[in-house]
Each structure stands twice: as structure tokens, then as C-alpha cells.
Design a protein around this motif. Sequence first.
Motif, PDB file in Angstrom:
ATOM      1  N   HIS A 442      -2.868  -9.981 -10.852  1.00  0.00           N
ATOM      2  CA  HIS A 442      -1.926  -9.765  -9.866  1.00  0.00           C
ATOM      3  C   HIS A 442      -1.346  -8.047  -9.569  1.00  0.00           C
ATOM      4  CE1 HIS A 442       1.137 -11.214  -8.595  1.00  0.00           C
ATOM      5  NE2 HIS A 442       2.195 -10.331  -9.113  1.00  0.00           N
ATOM      6  N   ASN A 443      -0.503  -7.328 -10.298  1.00  0.00           N
ATOM      7  CA  ASN A 443      -0.765  -5.735  -9.822  1.00  0.00           C
ATOM      8  C   ASN A 443      -1.866  -5.337  -9.190  1.00  0.00           C
ATOM      9  OD1 ASN A 443       1.788  -6.779 -11.093  1.00  0.00           O
ATOM     10  ND2 ASN A 443       1.762  -4.699 -12.204  1.00  0.00           N
ATOM     11  N   TRP A 444      -3.199  -6.001  -9.614  1.00  0.00           N
ATOM     12  CA  TRP A 444      -4.695  -5.267  -8.611  1.00  0.00           C
ATOM     13  C   TRP A 444      -4.392  -5.588  -6.950  1.00  0.00           C
ATOM     14  CZ3 TRP A 444      -8.567  -2.491  -9.485  1.00  0.00           C
ATOM     15  CH2 TRP A 444      -9.338  -2.472  -9.010  1.00  0.00           C
ATOM     16  N   ASN A 445      -4.077  -7.084  -6.895  1.00  0.00           N
ATOM     17  CA  ASN A 445      -4.080  -7.880  -5.613  1.00  0.00           C
ATOM     18  C   ASN A 445      -2.974  -7.593  -4.934  1.00  0.00           C
ATOM     19  OD1 ASN A 445      -6.753  -9.125  -6.367  1.00  0.00           O
ATOM     20  ND2 ASN A 445      -5.465 -10.936  -7.905  1.00  0.00           N
ATOM     21  N   GLU A 446      -1.707  -7.176  -5.342  1.00  0.00           N
ATOM     22  CA  GLU A 446      -0.579  -7.427  -4.684  1.00  0.00           C
ATOM     23  C   GLU A 446      -0.996  -5.750  -4.271  1.00  0.00           C
ATOM     24  OE1 GLU A 446       4.231  -7.166  -4.961  1.00  0.00           O
ATOM     25  OE2 GLU A 446       2.732  -7.944  -7.141  1.00  0.00           O
ATOM     26  N   ILE A 447      -1.154  -5.071  -4.898  1.00  0.00           N
ATOM     27  CA  ILE A 447      -1.602  -3.630  -4.259  1.00  0.00           C
ATOM     28  C   ILE A 447      -2.362  -3.743  -3.248  1.00  0.00           C
ATOM     29  CG2 ILE A 447      -2.096  -1.287  -5.099  1.00  0.00           C
ATOM     30  CD1 ILE A 447      -1.433  -1.173  -7.501  1.00  0.00           C
ATOM     31  N   ARG A 448      -3.032  -4.552  -3.270  1.00  0.00           N
ATOM     32  CA  ARG A 448      -4.161  -5.069  -1.995  1.00  0.00           C
ATOM     33  C   ARG A 448      -4.026  -5.034  -0.823  1.00  0.00           C
ATOM     34  NH1 ARG A 448      -9.946  -6.998  -3.516  1.00  0.00           N
ATOM     35  NH2 ARG A 448     -10.266  -5.514  -2.172  1.00  0.00           N
ATOM     36  N   ARG A 449      -3.068  -6.607  -1.052  1.00  0.00           N
ATOM     37  CA  ARG A 449      -2.523  -6.547   0.199  1.00  0.00           C
ATOM     38  C   ARG A 449      -1.475  -6.063   0.859  1.00  0.00           C
ATOM     39  NH1 ARG A 449      -3.480 -10.443   3.515  1.00  0.00           N
ATOM     40  NH2 ARG A 449      -4.323 -12.113   2.224  1.00  0.00           N
ATOM     41  N   PHE A 450      -0.472  -4.971   0.354  1.00  0.00           N
ATOM     42  CA  PHE A 450       0.643  -4.292   0.491  1.00  0.00           C
ATOM     43  C   PHE A 450      -0.249  -3.665   1.562  1.00  0.00           C
ATOM     44  CE2 PHE A 450       2.404  -2.731  -3.307  1.00  0.00           C
ATOM     45  CZ  PHE A 450       1.774  -1.392  -2.648  1.00  0.00           C
ATOM     46  N   MET A 451      -0.632  -2.523   0.931  1.00  0.00           N
ATOM     47  CA  MET A 451      -1.975  -1.973   1.269  1.00  0.00           C
ATOM     48  C   MET A 451      -2.035  -2.203   2.427  1.00  0.00           C
ATOM     49  SD  MET A 451      -0.843   1.461  -0.273  1.00  0.00           S
ATOM     50  CE  MET A 451      -2.122   2.279   1.066  1.00  0.00           C
ATOM     51  N   TRP A 452      -3.149  -3.175   2.845  1.00  0.00           N
ATOM     52  CA  TRP A 452      -3.730  -3.968   4.073  1.00  0.00           C
ATOM     53  C   TRP A 452      -2.028  -4.049   4.961  1.00  0.00           C
ATOM     54  CZ3 TRP A 452      -8.190  -3.594   5.869  1.00  0.00           C
ATOM     55  CH2 TRP A 452      -8.145  -4.206   6.846  1.00  0.00           C
ATOM     56  N   ASP A 453      -1.180  -5.160   4.472  1.00  0.00           N
ATOM     57  CA  ASP A 453      -0.463  -5.394   5.324  1.00  0.00           C
ATOM     58  C   ASP A 453       0.183  -4.625   6.002  1.00  0.00           C
ATOM     59  OD1 ASP A 453      -1.225  -7.535   4.880  1.00  0.00           O
ATOM     60  OD2 ASP A 453       0.201  -8.459   3.894  1.00  0.00           O
ATOM     61  N   TYR A 454       0.573  -3.277   4.991  1.00  0.00           N
ATOM     62  CA  TYR A 454       2.186  -2.252   5.250  1.00  0.00           C
ATOM     63  C   TYR A 454       1.034  -0.944   5.940  1.00  0.00           C
ATOM     64  CZ  TYR A 454       4.667  -5.911   3.630  1.00  0.00           C
ATOM     65  OH  TYR A 454       5.567  -7.333   3.419  1.00  0.00           O
TER      66      TYR A 454
END
Length: 542
Positions: A442-454
Motif C-alpha cells: 500500500h505504501n509503495w503504491n501511495e508513494i509512487r502515485r503522489f510523487m507522480w501527481d504532485y
Amino acid sequence: MTHPSEQRRKLCDFLIIGGGMAGLDLALRLAEHGETAILTKAPAGESNSMYAQGGIAAVMDPEDSAILHYEDTMTAGAGLNNPESVRFVVENGPRVIQHLIDLGAPFDKTEQGYHLTREGGHSRRRVIHARDATGRRVMETLMARIDEHPNIKVYENHVAIDVITAHKLGRYQPGRQDQCLGAYALNSASGEIITFQANHTILATGGAGKVYLYTSNPDTATGDGVAMAYRAGCQVANMEFIQFHPTCLFHPQAKSFLVSEAVRGEGGHLLLKNGDRFMQRHHERAELAPRDIVARAIDFEMKRTGDECVYLDISHKGAEFVKDHFPTIYEKCLSYGIDMTREPIPVVPAAHYTCGGVVTDQSGRTAIGNLYAIGEVAHTGLHGANRLASNSLLECLVFAESAYHDIVTRLDATNADDAAPLLPLWDSYDVGHCEEAVMIAHNWNEIRRFMWDYVGIVRSNHRLARARRRSELINQEINEYYWNCAITRDLIELRNLAQVASLIIRSALHRKESRGLHYTTNYPERNDANWLTDTILPIDQW
């Protein structure tokens, strides 16, 4: 019989963490002087180097010159290059290419000599290559030589956890430079944690592309070397400058497949869905503009039109030309039902290269004694705010050579420490396997998503602040998990990924301007008066 505890300890003269081009080339050089261990997280050769398509930039043509290569590199770097580092690399480029040729690297030839291609940002043809699989061919050459050498042992599926320093062991002497003594590493197959004790330790771990949702990098690129060096006390610089390659294949089944810049260098056109070219509206060099400009232009056009991708078309060059110059890309696209000899390739930008990294000098030395960093993990001053195409493998080779020369000049001094006490084995503190392994995914996916978006191609204060808040919380969660659960490869990589994400965010928040690969809507102009300087971490902590 060897005592079981001694199986968890390995002694060597040189410990190289990472098995890409920089690490393998240095290993071959150092192995003439002692026992050399190479740690690779995956099977040997799996690295960014293996997937490099375009080639290696170096002055190989009489109509080219080191001055022109220097000027092109400085222009791409948007004022933040270290002139001495740039000059050092371009002047040593031809010799390290000859070194690869002597080892047997199969670069493409014509009747006139080696075939050179041209990529974005270059004013001359100077990219030597092996069709469109340069990285693979050079890596195969190096690995063949590695296999033949009796002084080299490759430890596959061994994941470095942290480097071991005198300070961490309580052996630090005030007023003296801290010293690196080796590293702890997890044997992924057995689950054992091995103590590698070495006179010299070299970080050659590559970049951190996997911190983003979309990347051209393989799964191994989790920023391990940057994170380990930072935790050990090394300076880290310019982490806000993440290069997004403009053209990665856009297909639901395609994973991390790069469509080389050489396709544009040989005449490929970027098109919208309706077939219109658009790069001429964004830069005078059109498709041959530097990567940051091309990636930002594609991002702009995708947001303006609402399309999921743009298209790269080289079909006008003819089927024979395409198949001869780009056989790997042609076959890969064809496997997804795309015939690039007849139709354009759907492409999107993706995280590609980490321009910042561990601060080193021209010999690859870090702030910690006997700890070196070479290749993408290092910040040498070569790239500045944006890397010039095909300068990455060149950097690997030049600094592998310079680190080698520095290390061998110090052998007498370091060999005098051969009688140093053995390092302690890893203490697991009786931790057990945690039941909440879902947290890692979960944390792996969250990091990669918010880094891409923000924290992606276009940034803003608001986006970066949101990313910082999420990063702070996730790092706290991971730190608690790390100290209370058994070590796994997934946990090691997640810890490093979260650490690198925080370094990128902190660096991006610190820079109040737009320059090179860092573009923010709050400060859209370049500001040489206040920001013509590297971002050196640690700066003020959160």
C-alpha cells in the motif's frame, strides 16, 4: 568445518554494490589488485545500463570536438553544471570508449569508421552505439569478462541494507573523517543477513525511477545508494532534477519500455492524435530540443487535448531504414501489434534519470573515507539541472576509471588496516515476521502515485506541500515497521524509496525558481541572481 556464524561474514578488498555498467567496469579494473565482491539485487546485469538503447556520447568524429561536447552539455545543464567536471568527462570520453572497444564491445561500424548518431541537445553526431541495444551489448561484454576473472565473485539476489561506518560502530575518532568499513546485505534466497567487510566500498546502485508511477527504469531502481549514503552522513545534491524521458511506449501490456531518443535523432516526428506536429511551437530545435523541454511540451499537449498519449512517427524513413537502425524497438512494438514501419508509436513521458545524487569529487570519493559513489547514484556536477542525452553511460565509464586510479593509489594505506577487528554480525533483536505485509504494498503504491501527481513534470507549492505531508507520515510508518519486523527485500526497498521521495520533495520545495528539469508554476522563471547554485542536503529539517 566453517562455523555457521562465519557463513554470515564475507571479507574482501573491494565491495561494489550494484551491477550496472559503472560497477562492472570498476570491478574488472580493481580485480587486478585484490578480491572483489559485487552485490546485485537481481540476476547479474539487471540494471538501467542493460536497458540503455541510444548509446554513449563521446567525441569520435574529426568534425566534432571536446569544446562542442562541453558546450552542448553546459547548455543542457541550464547553468548548474560544474565546468571542471564537464571538461573532465568530455576530454576522457574517447579513451573510455576505446577501453570498451578493447574489451570487445560490438559498436556499429560503417566503411568510414564507427557509426555515430545524433540525439536531442547535441550539435554533432557523437553517439556511438550498437544498433538500438547499446547498453545490453556493452553489459554482455563486461559480464563475459567478469565471468572469466578469478578475483571477482558476484553475489546475485543480495540486497544491501546499509553501509557500515566507524561512527555507527562507536569507533569514530573526533576530528577525523568517518570511515566506511563495508555493508550489511540480505541474501534474498536464504533470508540471512551477511556482513561484508571491505577495505573500499563503492556505491554503483543506479537511480531512483521507481519512486514514480510511470518510469522507464527496471524494478531495481529504488534509490538504494542515495538513501544508504544519506543515512550514513553523506551530502546529497540536486535531487529535484528528475529527468522524464519524453517517449516511453504507451500500451496497457508494456512495462517500462523506452523508445530511444535516437528515433527522433534520426528524423522521427512527434504528432498529436490528428497527425499534426507540435514541437515547433515549443522550441526552435523541434523534436531535437533537450529532453526537459520535449517532456514538458508533451505533458502540455496531453493536458490541453485530453489525450492519453502523443505519437512518434518515423515510418516516412522507410521499412528497411527502421528495421536496420531500430531492430529492438521494432520487434518490441510489433509484439504489441504496432508496426512502426507503417504507423506512429503511441508514447508518453516517464521518469527516466536522477540527475542529482551523492556528492562526490572527480575521483568518486564521498564525505566518508573509503566510500565511493559512481554512475547515476552520484552527483558529480556533470549534468547540472538536466542531463544531455547519452552522457549517462559516459559518466559511468569515466568515473569508474577515475575511482579506480584513486583507489589503487591508496592501497598501501588501507592494506595497513588488514588487521582491523572483525565487524559485528547483524543482530535481528528477535524481531518476527509481521502480519501487516499489506502495508508495504500500500505504501509503495501511495508513494509512487503522489510523487507522480504532485512532484512530477510540472510542480507547484500546493502540490509539493501535499506530497510533503504524506511523505512525513509514510516515513514514520515505515521506520516503525522496519525496527519491529523481519528484514525483507520489499521492506528494504520501500524504506529507501520513501527516503529518496522525501529528499526529492525537500529539494523541490527549497528551489524557488524553474530551471532545467524542475518546473514550478509558482516560480515559472529561471532566477540566476538567487538560485544559480546546487541544492545541497541536508538543509533545514522538517
